[in-house]
Design an enzyme around this catalytic site. Structure first.
Site, PDB file in Angstrom:
ATOM      1  N   HIS A  56       0.880  -1.779  -0.104  1.00  0.00           N
ATOM      2  CA  HIS A  56      -0.155   0.790   0.336  1.00  0.00           C
ATOM      3  C   HIS A  56       1.365   1.105  -0.116  1.00  0.00           C
ATOM      4  O   HIS A  56       0.736   2.193  -0.944  1.00  0.00           O
ATOM      5  CB  HIS A  56      -0.449   0.058   1.467  1.00  0.00           C
ATOM      6  CG  HIS A  56      -2.131   1.135   1.209  1.00  0.00           C
ATOM      7  ND1 HIS A  56      -2.207   1.364   2.422  1.00  0.00           N
ATOM      8  CD2 HIS A  56      -2.335   2.109  -0.085  1.00  0.00           C
ATOM      9  CE1 HIS A  56      -3.413   2.637   2.140  1.00  0.00           C
ATOM     10  NE2 HIS A  56      -3.665   2.737   1.295  1.00  0.00           N
ATOM     11  N   GLU A  59       1.923   2.326  -3.279  1.00  0.00           N
ATOM     12  CA  GLU A  59       1.675   2.283  -4.309  1.00  0.00           C
ATOM     13  C   GLU A  59       1.251   3.856  -4.245  1.00  0.00           C
ATOM     14  O   GLU A  59       1.245   4.785  -5.324  1.00  0.00           O
ATOM     15  CB  GLU A  59      -0.200   1.729  -4.057  1.00  0.00           C
ATOM     16  CG  GLU A  59      -1.338   2.342  -4.707  1.00  0.00           C
ATOM     17  CD  GLU A  59      -2.809   2.462  -3.678  1.00  0.00           C
ATOM     18  OE1 GLU A  59      -2.824   3.813  -3.060  1.00  0.00           O
ATOM     19  OE2 GLU A  59      -2.814   1.814  -3.379  1.00  0.00           O
ATOM     20  N   HIS A  60       0.854   4.536  -3.075  1.00  0.00           N
ATOM     21  CA  HIS A  60       0.647   5.988  -2.525  1.00  0.00           C
ATOM     22  C   HIS A  60       2.617   6.479  -2.809  1.00  0.00           C
ATOM     23  O   HIS A  60       2.386   7.597  -3.805  1.00  0.00           O
ATOM     24  CB  HIS A  60       1.133   6.126  -1.162  1.00  0.00           C
ATOM     25  CG  HIS A  60      -0.128   5.858  -0.673  1.00  0.00           C
ATOM     26  ND1 HIS A  60      -0.845   7.192   0.149  1.00  0.00           N
ATOM     27  CD2 HIS A  60      -1.348   5.334  -0.680  1.00  0.00           C
ATOM     28  CE1 HIS A  60      -1.684   6.855   0.726  1.00  0.00           C
ATOM     29  NE2 HIS A  60      -2.067   5.463  -0.257  1.00  0.00           N
ATOM     30  N   GLU A 137      -4.390   8.047   7.453  1.00  0.00           N
ATOM     31  CA  GLU A 137      -5.336   6.830   7.471  1.00  0.00           C
ATOM     32  C   GLU A 137      -5.152   5.569   7.944  1.00  0.00           C
ATOM     33  O   GLU A 137      -6.562   4.999   8.378  1.00  0.00           O
ATOM     34  CB  GLU A 137      -4.819   6.030   5.797  1.00  0.00           C
ATOM     35  CG  GLU A 137      -5.798   5.238   4.956  1.00  0.00           C
ATOM     36  CD  GLU A 137      -5.280   4.846   3.623  1.00  0.00           C
ATOM     37  OE1 GLU A 137      -5.842   4.026   2.642  1.00  0.00           O
ATOM     38  OE2 GLU A 137      -4.374   5.922   3.190  1.00  0.00           O
TER      39      GLU A 137
END
Length: 846
Positions: A56, A59-60, A137
């Site tokens: 994840h 991905e950022h 998040e």
């Protein structure tokens, strides 16, 4: 276009390129936008176990610049500056990256997408900043009901499986400063981000030869390597479990979860078949039966994990008070229905309606939505082997019938009745406890297939008729609408708003029909705009008059239970809940709050109150893209519409409050704030300049408040229309900043952006020029229809969007600078909604 012609027009042509990249291509008609989607077949379950969240995190990071494109010129600011859309998603075994833009800028977007995937910068200073975004998040996900439910379900698995592990990532699991972590990050990228693990889907109005030529450029070159074999751990919940989870603010719900393994390839399609029938709320459906027994308000099928024949399947029921008391009976009913649908239901009827639903749904999808449909292994295609799907459904049913489910009750009772579990396994603090389960009664359920959706097969009788209804604006669509049409209705309220619960009552009564409409290829939306109600139908044009005809009785006289539901739903709507991100809840309330304060009727919603509302409500309508032979049937339906047909009149709103503050909810772990700055004047020239201003600010606002200041992960700004007013929205949800601090950061940003306009950079001028085409009048039917309807809501005529598009071509930096000055001076007013009180005396709090 007929639904059964979808196979030839909307099915991707697939091939494997010489470098091993799998390519799917859909050629769209001229005038369409273009979209691309890359699926990397690796995700959260493929990361090193010592670094949860690494996939994840990567991905950022990929959006933060590449070798060919610096961060300020990378895919995100490029697409944002051209009015497109983009996003990415990391799942258990794959990661998707996708965008959609106007065709003329698609090539530049694809170059940026592939270059960032192949050659990211991975700058360590940027990593430190982005880690704080993931931390924010993570904190938000730690209060999200669905996330916590999946974590709780994972604790009941019998054997170690990645589904039960923590994958969200946070400050503690992403040691950016460590050399070992950097090696693992780059190693993961090298192992999976190559042609053997990638799939590219494109939908665009160009030839495949043109696409292949574009893929030859240096920025589009991807590393070449073979596919990676990945082990698959067994997935079991041998003993099942009965658990109770407390989530602050959560409404009562029941999760019935099954851990499935060893299923055939077509099981994902079979599961989609099951989901389509579970969604039905028609007579005889599971939803209808549970609603009639007063046990359940809504049902949904969730698949939080699925890969290579194994997965976790969850039936989620939103419980009533009675359903909470009778949970054992609810579970027994759902399991009985699952057994019937998978092992006993008449296959031919079940499959036939499912195929019709999927054909209709494909007709209205935008390019990006088409790609997201076809990338899914569960996607139906005309060539699919029906017998294999039937066998897979039976295999699915056998496992579900024989398995011991995980039964999870969720509510927001509070009081810490359940012990808190802060386990390394889940990564989240769970207030979770085992529960003693009562024995269900011995009730024999007699199931049958839900009533057929008549909107899939019935047709309005064609008749061409002159448009004789003055309040109906009928616009032909010149381009290929691919069988789509749009229909809008608005009922206006002059001085007194209807009882607040009435809209909720009608909305509740329409829910049954919303699902049926979607399955017939029609999106149905009923909005409360404060001083008006709006009904929208968009989709398969031939079905629109038919759907509207069947809604008449619901609008005029909804079922008696809808009024009780309206009061209850009104109470839920005015209190924040854990089922939705707080900032989205604020955005949903804004249209009612920005309207001038009218007298609100507090009468109890009932049939007489509804009849009084309809007696005094003038309505007007807009139809776009419908063929001429539907003009007669549509006007027949409109003649029976509640209210009275009347041309819209410009509303006298008076002078708006300059600084208005509305509080929604209480201060909590996070603060959310939305600032809406309406246009000071609704003219084409002013709107054009504000649209350009919003486009110029969007990327800079995101970069400054999210990446540099690290206020949170929910940060955006953009031009929006809320009800009858248009303007620019600024929104932030933060785990660290107060409402006063968030607002202060917004005002400082506006000040600094104004300074940057005094000596604009080349990049800023490039975005301004690019906005001329991005903001132009769209040839896409949906965008054109929405633009015309928004103009009518705001008191403008149907030519207003074209006038704005023409004005955009003349907007220069001087115009933008002047309108930013107007925005900062709050000449159109500033409206804030936040979960906190106003910070100072300049605000009038409502």
């Amino acid at each position: 276009m007929t639904p059964d012609s979808v196979a030839s027009d909307l099915l991707p042509v697939r091939r494997v390129l010489p470098n091993g990249l799998r390519l799917g291509y859909i050629q769209l008609p001229v005038g369409s936008q273009a979209a691309a989607l890359v699926r990397v077949h690796a995700g959260a379950h493929d990361t090193p176990s010592e670094y949860p969240g690494l996939a994840h995190f990567l991905e950022h990071l990929l959006f933060l610049g590449s070798q060919a494109y610096a961060a300020t010129d990378s895919l995100m600011p490029f697409v944002q500056g051209r009015g497109g859309q983009l996003n990415a998603s990391t799942r258990e075994r794959h990661t998707d990256f996708f965008f959609q833009v106007a065709t003329e800028t698609f090539g530049e977007g694809l170059r940026r997408l592939l270059d960032m995937l192949a050659r990211p910068l991975l700058d360590e200073a940027a990593q430190l900043r982005e880690r704080e975004v993931l931390q924010a998040e993570f904190l938000a996900r730690g209060r999200d009901r669905e996330t916590l439910c999946d974590a709780a379900i994972g604790t009941a698995l019998s054997a170690a499986h990645p589904f039960a592990a923590f994958h969200a990532g946070n400050r503690d699991t992403l040691p950016v400063e460590a050399a070992a972590f950097q090696q693992a990050l780059k190693g993961y990228h090298q192992r999976f981000y190559h042609t053997g693990q990638m799939e590219l889907l494109v939908a665009a109005p160009c030839s495949i030869e043109q696409l292949l030529e574009l893929l030859q450029c240096s920025e589009c070159q991807l590393p070449v390597a073979p596919a990676v074999a990945r082990p698959l751990a067994p997935l079991r919940a041998d003993d099942g479990a009965v658990l109770h989870l407390e989530v602050d603010g959560a409404r009562p719900c029941l999760n019935l979860a099954f851990a499935l393994d060893g299923l055939p390839d077509q099981a994902c399609v079979a599961l989609d078949v099951l989901g389509a029938w579970l969604a039905s709320q028609a007579s005889g459906s599971l939803s209808a039966v549970l609603r009639e027994t007063c046990w359940c308000d809504a049902l949904a099928l969730r698949v939080p994990y699925w890969h290579d024949g194994q997965g976790v399947v969850v039936i989620e029921a939103q419980l009533t008070e009675q359903g909470m008391a009778d949970r054992a009976e609810v579970v027994a009913a759902v399991r009985s229905w699952l057994q019937f649908m998978t092992l006993q239901a008449p296959w031919a009827e079940l499959w036939d309606e499912y195929v019709q639903i999927r054909q209709r749904g494909l007709l209205g999808k935008e390019p990006l939505a088409l790609l997201r449909y076809w990338i899914d292994p569960a996607a139906w295609a005309p060539s699919i082997a029906t017998d294999r799907v039937r066998q897979a459904l039976q295999a699915l049913g056998t496992q579900i019938t024989e398995a011991k489910p995980i039964v999870l009750t969720v509510d927001g009772v509070g009081g810490n009745q359940c012990a808190s579990i802060a386990s390394t396994q889940t990564g989240f603090a769970l207030r979770l406890a085992p529960e003693r389960w009562p024995v269900a009664g011995d009730r024999a359920w007699q199931w049958r297939l839900a009533a057929r959706n008549r909107w899939l097969s019935a047709h309005a009788r064609p008749r061409v008729a002159p448009v004789a209804v003055p309040a109906l604006c009928w616009l032909e669509h010149d381009d290929d609408s691919r069988g789509q049409g749009a229909l809008y209705l608005r009922w206006q309220f002059a001085t007194d708003r209807p009882p607040a619960g009435l809209w909720h009552a009608l909305h509740a009564a329409l829910q049954v029909h919303i699902v049926a409409a979607v399955q017939a290829g029609v999106e149905l939306r009923f909005d409360d705009l404060g001083s008006s109600w709006s009904l929208m139908l968009f989709g398969y044009a031939e079905a629109l008059p038919l759907v509207l005809q069947d809604l008449l009785d619901v609008l005029k006289a909804p079922p008696i239970e809808a009024f009780d539901n309206g009061q209850r739903l009104l109470g839920e709507a005015t209190a924040p809940g854990a089922n939705e991100l707080l900032i989205r809840q604020l955005l949903r309330r804004l249209p009612m709050l920005v309207e001038p304060a009218a007298v609100e009727d507090h009468a109890v919603p009932d049939q007489p109150a509804l009849e009084r509302v309809w007696q005094g409500a003038p309505w007007d309508a807009l139809a776009v893209g419908l063929p001429a032979h539907l003009s007669g049937p549509l006007q027949d339906v409109l003649a029976a519409m509640p209210g009275r047909s009347e041309l819209p009149v410009e509303r006298q709103t008076g002078h708006p409050l300059r600084y208005q503050w509305s509080r929604f909810g209480n201060p909590g772990v996070e603060t959310a704030l939305v600032l809406f700055c309406p246009l000071p004047v609704r003219s084409a020239a002013v709107e054009a300049a504000w649209r350009q201003l919003a486009r110029l600010m969007e990327g800079s606002f995101f970069r400054r408040l999210r990446s540099e200041l690290q206020l949170g992960y929910a940060v955006f700004c953009g031009f929006r229309q809320l009800g009858e007013r248009s303007g620019i929205i600024f929104a932030v949800q933060s785990p660290s900043a107060s409402a006063a601090e968030i607002l202060g950061h917004m005002e400082v940003f506006l000040e600094s952006f104004a300074a940057s306009l005094e000596t604009p950079s080349a990049d800023l001028l490039q975005v301004l020029c690019a906005g001329e085409s991005a903001n132009g009048l769209s040839r896409d039917l949906r965008r054109r229809a929405e633009a015309v309807w928004q103009a009518r809501l705001a008191g403008c005529d149907a030519e207003h969007p074209a006038a704005v598009a023409a004005a955009i071509a003349t907007v220069d930096v001087v115009d933008v600078r002047l309108q930013l000055r107007s925005l900062r001076a709050a000449e159109g007013g500033w409206h804030v909604v936040a979960n906190a009180d106003a910070p100072d005396g300049r605000w009038q709090q409502r």
